[in-house]
Motif scaffolding. Structure first.
Motif, PDB file in Angstrom:
ATOM      1  N   MET A   1       1.032  -1.118   0.120  1.00 27.32           N
ATOM      2  CA  MET A   1      -0.055  -0.185  -0.009  1.00 27.32           C
ATOM      3  C   MET A   1       0.519   1.261   0.056  1.00 27.32           C
ATOM      4  N   ASP A   2       0.655   2.335  -1.239  1.00 29.39           N
ATOM      5  CA  ASP A   2       0.913   3.184  -1.295  1.00 29.39           C
ATOM      6  C   ASP A   2       0.564   4.647  -0.430  1.00 29.39           C
ATOM      7  N   ILE A   3       1.269   4.958   0.647  1.00 31.53           N
ATOM      8  CA  ILE A   3       0.293   6.395   0.649  1.00 31.53           C
ATOM      9  C   ILE A   3       1.063   7.864   0.731  1.00 31.53           C
ATOM     10  N   THR A   4       0.337   8.901   0.347  1.00 28.93           N
ATOM     11  CA  THR A   4       1.447   9.792   0.090  1.00 28.93           C
ATOM     12  C   THR A   4       0.072  11.645   0.385  1.00 28.93           C
ATOM     13  N   PHE A   5       0.423  12.140   0.739  1.00 26.91           N
ATOM     14  CA  PHE A   5       0.176  13.361   1.508  1.00 26.91           C
ATOM     15  C   PHE A   5      -0.750  14.422  -0.090  1.00 26.91           C
ATOM     16  N   LYS A   6      -1.252  15.073  -0.509  1.00 25.70           N
ATOM     17  CA  LYS A   6      -1.129  15.905  -1.209  1.00 25.70           C
ATOM     18  C   LYS A   6      -1.926  16.991  -0.840  1.00 25.70           C
ATOM     19  N   GLN A   7      -2.203  17.516   0.046  1.00 27.26           N
ATOM     20  CA  GLN A   7      -2.353  18.959   0.403  1.00 27.26           C
ATOM     21  C   GLN A   7      -3.373  18.746   1.968  1.00 27.26           C
ATOM     22  N   ILE A   8      -2.753  19.580   3.105  1.00 33.14           N
ATOM     23  CA  ILE A   8      -2.813  19.676   4.226  1.00 33.14           C
ATOM     24  C   ILE A   8      -3.953  21.474   4.726  1.00 33.14           C
ATOM     25  N   GLU A   9      -4.904  21.352   4.552  1.00 33.40           N
ATOM     26  CA  GLU A   9      -5.260  22.675   4.961  1.00 33.40           C
ATOM     27  C   GLU A   9      -6.260  22.528   6.219  1.00 33.40           C
ATOM     28  N   ILE A  10      -5.306  23.859   7.393  1.00 30.07           N
ATOM     29  CA  ILE A  10      -5.605  24.462   8.788  1.00 30.07           C
ATOM     30  C   ILE A  10      -5.985  25.600   9.204  1.00 30.07           C
ATOM     31  N   GLU A  11      -6.552  24.957  10.208  1.00 30.25           N
ATOM     32  CA  GLU A  11      -7.505  26.290  10.578  1.00 30.25           C
ATOM     33  C   GLU A  11      -7.414  26.632  11.359  1.00 30.25           C
ATOM     34  N   ASN A  12      -6.959  27.499  12.847  1.00 33.23           N
ATOM     35  CA  ASN A  12      -7.172  28.204  14.447  1.00 33.23           C
ATOM     36  C   ASN A  12      -6.950  26.256  14.577  1.00 33.23           C
ATOM     37  N   PHE A  13      -5.721  25.943  13.738  1.00 25.38           N
ATOM     38  CA  PHE A  13      -4.672  24.789  14.872  1.00 25.38           C
ATOM     39  C   PHE A  13      -3.568  25.313  15.854  1.00 25.38           C
ATOM     40  N   LYS A  14      -3.981  25.280  17.082  1.00 27.34           N
ATOM     41  CA  LYS A  14      -2.227  25.641  17.653  1.00 27.34           C
ATOM     42  C   LYS A  14      -2.150  26.974  17.490  1.00 27.34           C
ATOM     43  N   ASN A  15      -0.735  27.029  16.536  1.00 23.78           N
ATOM     44  CA  ASN A  15      -0.829  28.294  16.322  1.00 23.78           C
ATOM     45  C   ASN A  15      -0.528  29.154  15.142  1.00 23.78           C
ATOM     46  N   ALA A  68     -12.553  29.696  19.111  1.00 27.52           N
ATOM     47  CA  ALA A  68     -12.361  29.704  17.462  1.00 27.52           C
ATOM     48  C   ALA A  68     -11.998  27.251  17.297  1.00 27.52           C
ATOM     49  N   GLU A  69     -12.974  27.570  16.198  1.00 26.55           N
ATOM     50  CA  GLU A  69     -13.177  26.141  15.856  1.00 26.55           C
ATOM     51  C   GLU A  69     -11.947  25.526  14.883  1.00 26.55           C
ATOM     52  N   ARG A  87     -11.394  16.882  10.398  1.00 28.26           N
ATOM     53  CA  ARG A  87     -12.147  17.137  11.143  1.00 28.26           C
ATOM     54  C   ARG A  87     -12.002  18.014  12.080  1.00 28.26           C
ATOM     55  N   ASN A  88     -13.127  18.332  12.261  1.00 24.47           N
ATOM     56  CA  ASN A  88     -13.516  20.163  13.197  1.00 24.47           C
ATOM     57  C   ASN A  88     -13.648  19.873  14.987  1.00 24.47           C
ATOM     58  N   GLN A  89     -13.151  20.887  15.105  1.00 25.64           N
ATOM     59  CA  GLN A  89     -13.291  20.347  16.492  1.00 25.64           C
ATOM     60  C   GLN A  89     -13.845  21.725  17.380  1.00 25.64           C
ATOM     61  N   LYS A  90     -14.824  22.294  18.369  1.00 26.82           N
ATOM     62  CA  LYS A  90     -15.048  23.152  19.002  1.00 26.82           C
ATOM     63  C   LYS A  90     -14.992  23.005  20.583  1.00 26.82           C
ATOM     64  N   LYS A  91     -16.465  22.206  20.417  1.00 25.44           N
ATOM     65  CA  LYS A  91     -16.624  22.088  21.892  1.00 25.44           C
ATOM     66  C   LYS A  91     -16.930  20.108  21.588  1.00 25.44           C
ATOM     67  N   THR A  92     -17.307  19.868  20.799  1.00 28.81           N
ATOM     68  CA  THR A  92     -17.593  18.815  19.962  1.00 28.81           C
ATOM     69  C   THR A  92     -16.567  18.532  18.996  1.00 28.81           C
ATOM     70  N   ALA A  93     -16.778  17.216  18.707  1.00 33.25           N
ATOM     71  CA  ALA A  93     -15.553  16.984  17.097  1.00 33.25           C
ATOM     72  C   ALA A  93     -16.695  16.684  16.294  1.00 33.25           C
ATOM     73  N   LYS A  94     -16.355  16.749  14.698  1.00 32.24           N
ATOM     74  CA  LYS A  94     -17.319  16.823  13.919  1.00 32.24           C
ATOM     75  C   LYS A  94     -16.190  15.980  11.983  1.00 32.24           C
ATOM     76  N   TYR A  95     -16.695  15.010  12.091  1.00 29.66           N
ATOM     77  CA  TYR A  95     -16.181  14.166  11.108  1.00 29.66           C
ATOM     78  C   TYR A  95     -16.569  14.230  10.062  1.00 29.66           C
ATOM     79  N   TYR A  96     -15.690  14.045   8.757  1.00 33.91           N
ATOM     80  CA  TYR A  96     -16.160  14.511   7.294  1.00 33.91           C
ATOM     81  C   TYR A  96     -14.979  13.454   6.429  1.00 33.91           C
ATOM     82  N   ILE A  97     -15.935  12.810   5.220  1.00 28.79           N
ATOM     83  CA  ILE A  97     -14.706  11.631   4.493  1.00 28.79           C
ATOM     84  C   ILE A  97     -15.364  12.193   3.060  1.00 28.79           C
TER      85      ILE A  97
END
Length: 509
Positions: A1-15, A68-69, A87-97
């Protein structure tokens, strides 16, 4: 199995307020300390597992903005199939595929179907594998190594021990064989000690009874039989005398009784002869006629004759008894009591000697049996000991072969799977060394090199290729890059900067 990362988008995550990153074959991330280099790797592990890159708990909210979410979307390609996980998280987590909302269980199962968490993190972060408990490390590596075949181990062992185990392993497993002979050795060892003590006791008793060693039991038995025969002969003489005396006394009693009867019979006959004949009827007193008188006379004569005949018959019988008495010799009862007692005493003394000799024979038999049992127990004890030693040798060689197999997976790393105890046994351990130094003593650069080699081994053995994130990459000048995508984080003065290179790499510097 070959897994590669294409893109990551980050919002309001740590710094990171907002960051979008397209990955290449090599992705270099530069920046000062605190610029958010490591947070990019944490974002990858968080969107997949809800953890940081070392498998620990992670609070994704930006500093000073807990309202912030947080949101991370990772687009990856698995064997040519593109998927976006969010994965989104504010008070609770939400998941999307692929932007489709999913329940936590569905999302987590989807990720679990792609790859094992510990395997992924071990190949994604070269430090993660070594942060696990040693048992987890051991299990993770050994799952890719086949346990040595018995034939492989036997080839390493002395021939005698190998043949001994081969024969016994036909009917028992190694663990059952070990349990069986540990128990038998313990039991036979205790029984052998008791058997030795019993044999010693019997031998000491034999020494105490040494006076009986010269006794001839057969000769004593003959002497006993001679004395018993003599005593029985005396008893028989006494019995004969008593029987003779009893017979004579019995016949004499009959003679006396019959003589008395004969005397009385004579008196009876004389009384009949002297009777006066009655010629008158005793009822009416009239004179009897001639016929009646003749009958009276005939009756008188008949009674007299009968009395005489009975007397003669008894006289003949008396004569026979006297002759019978005369035929029985008068034997004086001998006085054998003193001699019989003397003979009995001699017999008892001889029997005591004979019994002592027989006890000695029985004692020697007991000694022979005890000696045979002692040897049998020793033989079985030694056999169990030999089998246990062979098992220990087998386990040692098995461990050696296993270590060789594990070491063959690595180039510069060596692995210690077992630790030798003072009693000769082994306990399971797992310690990685490089150039003879344990992992805990390695420098940062050496740990990265060690981790990268572990990444390559796990990737090769599992057949899974994943991107690898190397933090503090500035500490290492030269190393062999992993098979999958390479993401490096290096400390450099200035703000966060990302360089992407789409090229085949061999060595990174």
């Amino acid at each position: 199995m070959d897994i590669t990362f294409k893109q990551i988008e980050i919002e309001n995550f740590k710094n990171h307020k907002k960051l979008s990153l397209n990955f290449g074959e090599i992705t270099n991330i530069f920046g000062k300390n605190g610029a958010g280099k490591s947070s990019i790797a944490d974002a990858v592990s968080w969107v997949l597992f809800g953890l940081d890159q070392l498998g620990g708990k992670l609070e994704p909210n930006p500093i000073n903005d807990f309202e912030a979410e947080s949101k991370v979307s990772l687009t990856l390609i698995v064997d040519g199939q593109e998927t976006t996980l969010t994965r989104n998280q504010k008070k609770t987590a939400k998941y999307y595929i692929d932007e489709v909302p999913k329940k936590a269980t569905e999302f987590n199962q989807f990720v679990a179907d792609l790859f094992d968490k510990d395997l992924f993190l071990s190949m994604f972060n070269p430090i993660y594998f070594f942060s696990q408990n040693w048992k987890e490390q051991r299990e993770q590596v050994l799952k890719y190594v086949d346990e040595p075949l018995n034939s492989e181990v036997f080839a390493e062992m002395p021939k005698i021990q190998a043949e001994l185990l081969k024969e016994n392993l036909k009917s028992h497993s190694l663990s059952d064989l070990e349990s069986l002979h540990k128990e038998r050795f313990k039991k036979r060892d205790s029984e052998y000690e008791r058997a030795s003590e019993r044999l010693l006791t019997l031998q000491e008793q034999l020494e105490k009874d040494s006076d009986s060693k010269q006794i001839d039991s057969a000769a004593i038995q003959k002497e006993i039989e001679t004395l018993v025969n003599e005593r029985d002969g005396l008893d028989e003489k006494r019995h004969q005398a008593f029987r003779s005396m009893q017979n004579r006394t019995s016949i004499q009693s009959e003679i006396d009784y019959l003589s008395d009867r004969i005397f009385k019979q004579k008196e009876k006959a004389l009384s009949i002869r002297e009777e006066k004949l009655q010629e008158n009827c005793q009822t009416c007193g009239q004179s009897l006629n001639e016929d009646s008188i003749k009958k009276v006379k005939d009756n008188h004569l008949n009674r007299f004759q009968e009395a005489i005949e009975e007397g003669k018959r008894m006289t003949v019988e008396l004569q026979k008894l006297k002759e019978k008495l005369a035929a029985i010799p008068e034997i004086e009862v001998p006085d054998t009591q003193a001699r019989s007692k003397e003979l009995d005493d001699q017999v008892y003394q001889l029997m005591a000697k004979r019994d002592a000799a027989e006890r000695l024979i029985a004692l020697k038999t007991d000694i022979d049996i005890a000696a045979e049992r002692k040897e049998m127990l020793l033989s079985e004890r030694n056999e169990s000991q030999s089998i246990l030693e062979a098992i220990k040798a087998f386990q040692a060689k098995q461990a050696l072969v296993m270590v060789r197999k594990v070491d063959s997976l690595f180039t510069t790393i060596s692995v210690q799977l077992f630790d030798e105890l003072k009693n000769g046994n082994r306990k399971d351990i797992f310690e990685i060394k490089m150039d003879g130094k344990p992992y805990s003593k390695l420098s940062t650069a050496e740990r990265i090199k060690c981790g990268l080699e572990m990444v390559e081994v796990l990737s090769k053995q599992s057949g899974i290729i994943v991107p690898t994130f190397v933090d503090n990459a500035e500490s290492i000048l030269r190393y062999t890059a992993p098979t999958g995508q390479l993401i490096t984080a290096k400390v450099r003065v200035g703000e966060l900067k990302i360089e992407v290179k789409d090229e085949i790499k061999e060595v990174a510097s």
